[in-house]
Write an enzyme that holds these catalytic residues in place. Structure first.
Site, mmCIF file in Angstrom:
data_model
loop_
_atom_site.group_PDB
_atom_site.id
_atom_site.type_symbol
_atom_site.label_atom_id
_atom_site.label_comp_id
_atom_site.label_asym_id
_atom_site.label_seq_id
_atom_site.Cartn_x
_atom_site.Cartn_y
_atom_site.Cartn_z
ATOM 1 N N ASP A 32 0.938 -1.391 -0.087
ATOM 2 C CA ASP A 32 -0.090 -0.120 -0.243
ATOM 3 C C ASP A 32 0.951 1.194 -0.107
ATOM 4 O O ASP A 32 1.780 1.376 0.628
ATOM 5 C CB ASP A 32 -1.004 0.001 1.094
ATOM 6 C CG ASP A 32 -2.045 1.028 0.993
ATOM 7 O OD1 ASP A 32 -3.172 0.670 1.354
ATOM 8 O OD2 ASP A 32 -1.873 2.262 1.181
ATOM 9 N N ASN A 88 -13.087 -3.235 2.998
ATOM 10 C CA ASN A 88 -13.983 -2.277 3.045
ATOM 11 C C ASN A 88 -14.744 -2.089 1.773
ATOM 12 O O ASN A 88 -14.356 -2.311 0.827
ATOM 13 C CB ASN A 88 -13.296 -0.784 3.063
ATOM 14 C CG ASN A 88 -12.506 -0.903 4.316
ATOM 15 O OD1 ASN A 88 -12.733 -1.301 5.391
ATOM 16 N ND2 ASN A 88 -11.183 0.123 4.357
ATOM 17 N N GLN A 95 -14.413 2.651 1.937
ATOM 18 C CA GLN A 95 -13.865 2.139 0.673
ATOM 19 C C GLN A 95 -13.471 3.396 -0.142
ATOM 20 O O GLN A 95 -14.469 4.289 -0.255
ATOM 21 C CB GLN A 95 -14.829 1.252 -0.133
ATOM 22 C CG GLN A 95 -14.170 0.659 -1.424
ATOM 23 C CD GLN A 95 -15.018 -0.233 -2.337
ATOM 24 O OE1 GLN A 95 -16.243 -0.533 -1.959
ATOM 25 N NE2 GLN A 95 -14.473 -1.045 -3.142
ATOM 26 N N HIS A 101 -10.466 -5.127 -2.743
ATOM 27 C CA HIS A 101 -9.008 -5.127 -2.390
ATOM 28 C C HIS A 101 -9.280 -5.714 -0.932
ATOM 29 O O HIS A 101 -10.027 -5.341 -0.104
ATOM 30 C CB HIS A 101 -8.308 -4.034 -2.461
ATOM 31 C CG HIS A 101 -8.737 -2.741 -1.971
ATOM 32 N ND1 HIS A 101 -9.781 -2.195 -2.725
ATOM 33 C CD2 HIS A 101 -8.687 -2.009 -0.604
ATOM 34 C CE1 HIS A 101 -10.119 -1.173 -2.044
ATOM 35 N NE2 HIS A 101 -9.465 -1.028 -1.053
ATOM 36 N N HIS A 103 -7.000 -5.608 2.538
ATOM 37 C CA HIS A 103 -6.019 -4.942 3.333
ATOM 38 C C HIS A 103 -5.007 -6.075 4.169
ATOM 39 O O HIS A 103 -5.812 -6.816 5.130
ATOM 40 C CB HIS A 103 -6.327 -3.771 4.167
ATOM 41 C CG HIS A 103 -6.616 -2.746 3.538
ATOM 42 N ND1 HIS A 103 -6.087 -1.728 3.257
ATOM 43 C CD2 HIS A 103 -7.848 -2.452 3.113
ATOM 44 C CE1 HIS A 103 -6.927 -0.797 2.705
ATOM 45 N NE2 HIS A 103 -8.119 -1.156 2.540
HETATM 46 P P1 5GP Z 1 -9.628 1.509 0.878
HETATM 47 O O1 5GP Z 1 -9.796 2.823 1.586
HETATM 48 O O2 5GP Z 1 -10.429 1.577 -0.712
HETATM 49 O O3 5GP Z 1 -10.148 0.249 1.735
HETATM 50 O O4 5GP Z 1 -8.361 1.221 0.478
HETATM 51 C C1 5GP Z 1 -7.617 1.752 -0.447
HETATM 52 C C2 5GP Z 1 -6.138 1.745 -0.335
HETATM 53 O O5 5GP Z 1 -5.532 1.753 -1.424
HETATM 54 C C3 5GP Z 1 -5.296 2.717 0.642
HETATM 55 O O6 5GP Z 1 -5.092 2.231 1.805
HETATM 56 C C4 5GP Z 1 -4.561 3.621 -0.184
HETATM 57 O O7 5GP Z 1 -3.452 3.997 0.459
HETATM 58 C C5 5GP Z 1 -4.123 2.543 -1.273
HETATM 59 N N1 5GP Z 1 -3.876 3.087 -2.478
HETATM 60 C C6 5GP Z 1 -4.657 4.071 -3.358
HETATM 61 N N2 5GP Z 1 -3.877 4.252 -4.507
HETATM 62 C C7 5GP Z 1 -2.689 3.413 -4.601
HETATM 63 C C8 5GP Z 1 -1.987 3.372 -5.425
HETATM 64 O O8 5GP Z 1 -2.068 3.890 -6.678
HETATM 65 N N3 5GP Z 1 -0.923 2.381 -5.384
HETATM 66 C C9 5GP Z 1 -1.081 1.623 -4.050
HETATM 67 N N4 5GP Z 1 0.073 0.743 -4.042
HETATM 68 N N5 5GP Z 1 -2.046 1.891 -3.033
HETATM 69 C C10 5GP Z 1 -2.912 2.973 -3.310
#
Ligand code: 5GP
Ligand code: ZN
Length: 136
Positions: A32, A88, A95, A101, A103
């Site tokens: 991440d 999420n 999300q 995805h 985590h």
């Molecule tokens: P969510 O909040 O949707 O459950 O998690 C999205 C996650 O994706 C966040 O922890 C954020 O830091 C990560 N993230 C967002 N854009 C990118 C990216 O371009 N590359 C990587 N490796 N992680 C990303």
């Protein structure tokens, strides 16, 4: 299938480079970019599904096996003290990227993170009502 305007589709399929920890036919596991802790990673299916509700059976069945294998490897290599799996769905749940995805979050006794919730104290009647609402 890949979705044209989805950043995680591009990452999962290698069009955008990422720090990849694991890749197979169905999944890519990446670090991440905004980690909660050292080693925070994401399991991305290569085929687009926006969230848990859209996940096909074979991906759903395999994602927890991969999560277990990654958690085992990461715990051994990073020497972390615990591990959270977080997934999420929807804005209310946090999300931010609409490509399913999971985590993988290594936890350390001194990491200062708080991936918990505030408990409430529903009555027995309220618990019965919610059980009925879900199951009837
Ligand atoms: P969510 O909040 O949707 O459950 O998690 C999205 C996650 O994706 C966040 O922890 C954020 O830091 C990560 N993230 C967002 N854009 C990118 C990216 O371009 N590359 C990587 N490796 N992680 C990303
Ligand atoms: Zn996608």
């Amino acid at each position: 299938m890949r979705k044209d305007d989805c950043i995680f589709c591009k990452i999962a399929n290698g069009e955008i480079l990422s720090k990849t920890l694991h890749e197979d036919e169905k999944f890519r596991v990446i670090l991440d970019l905004g980690p909660a802790t050292r080693g925070h990673a994401l399991i991305l299916p290569k085929d687009h599904a926006s969230n848990l509700y859209e996940l096909p059976d074979d991906i759903a069945a395999n994602v927890l096996i991969l999560a277990r294998n990654m958690a085992s490897q990461m715990t051994q290599k990073l020497n972390c003290d615990g591990f959270n799996l977080v997934q999420n769905n929807g804005k209310a749940a946090g999300q931010t990227v609409n490509h399913f995805h999971m985590h993988l979050i290594p936890r350390y006794l001194s990491d200062g993170q708080n991936i918990n919730w505030i408990s409430s104290e529903p009555s027995a009647k309220e618990l019965e009502e919610v059980k009925r609402q879900i199951t009837e």
